[in-house]
Design a protein around this motif. Sequence first.
Motif, mmCIF file in Angstrom:
data_model
loop_
_atom_site.group_PDB
_atom_site.id
_atom_site.type_symbol
_atom_site.label_atom_id
_atom_site.label_comp_id
_atom_site.label_asym_id
_atom_site.label_seq_id
_atom_site.Cartn_x
_atom_site.Cartn_y
_atom_site.Cartn_z
ATOM 1 N N ALA A 236 13.682 0.444 0.149
ATOM 2 C CA ALA A 236 14.845 1.085 0.765
ATOM 3 C C ALA A 236 14.623 1.028 2.280
ATOM 4 O O ALA A 236 13.997 1.907 2.871
ATOM 5 C CB ALA A 236 14.994 2.511 0.275
ATOM 6 N N VAL A 237 15.113 -0.024 2.903
ATOM 7 C CA VAL A 237 14.805 -0.348 4.292
ATOM 8 C C VAL A 237 15.276 0.740 5.257
ATOM 9 O O VAL A 237 14.530 1.134 6.155
ATOM 10 C CB VAL A 237 15.421 -1.714 4.676
ATOM 11 N N GLN B 106 0.830 -1.203 0.000
ATOM 12 C CA GLN B 106 0.000 0.000 0.000
ATOM 13 C C GLN B 106 0.868 1.258 0.000
ATOM 14 O O GLN B 106 0.540 2.245 -0.656
ATOM 15 C CB GLN B 106 -0.944 0.010 1.209
ATOM 16 N N GLY B 107 1.978 1.224 0.719
ATOM 17 C CA GLY B 107 2.904 2.354 0.721
ATOM 18 C C GLY B 107 3.529 2.588 -0.642
ATOM 19 O O GLY B 107 3.732 3.730 -1.060
ATOM 20 N N ILE B 108 3.821 1.508 -1.349
ATOM 21 C CA ILE B 108 4.344 1.631 -2.716
ATOM 22 C C ILE B 108 3.271 2.238 -3.618
ATOM 23 O O ILE B 108 3.531 3.158 -4.384
ATOM 24 C CB ILE B 108 4.805 0.258 -3.252
ATOM 25 N N HIS C 276 11.118 3.134 -2.646
ATOM 26 C CA HIS C 276 11.291 1.853 -3.317
ATOM 27 C C HIS C 276 11.898 2.053 -4.701
ATOM 28 O O HIS C 276 11.937 3.162 -5.229
ATOM 29 C CB HIS C 276 9.954 1.135 -3.450
ATOM 30 N N ILE C 277 12.351 0.952 -5.253
ATOM 31 C CA ILE C 277 12.854 0.903 -6.616
ATOM 32 C C ILE C 277 12.159 -0.267 -7.298
ATOM 33 O O ILE C 277 11.995 -1.333 -6.701
ATOM 34 C CB ILE C 277 14.385 0.697 -6.639
ATOM 35 N N ARG C 278 11.770 -0.055 -8.538
ATOM 36 C CA ARG C 278 11.134 -1.126 -9.303
ATOM 37 C C ARG C 278 12.112 -1.605 -10.368
ATOM 38 O O ARG C 278 12.687 -0.817 -11.101
ATOM 39 C CB ARG C 278 9.861 -0.618 -9.964
#
Length: 64
Positions: free
Chosen positions: A48-49, A29-31, A38-40
């Motif tokens: 990105a933790v 949901q955050g993405i 993030h990276i796709r």
Amino acid sequence: MDGAPKSNRLMPIKAAAEYLGVSQYFLRQGIKNDTVAHIRSGNKFYIAVDVLMDTLRNNVVIIK
């Protein structure tokens, strides 16, 4: 800043969810809402933790 290099660990959704102690649904949901860094790559998403950990630490709301 202290000038120290910041680590940018990237993990797939499942590993990131286990590491952070959150659900995969929360990360997905955050993405979708663009609130999780993030990276796709193709059809895989990498979180990105370290960036997310900082965000979660700084945005904690305590309800009394």
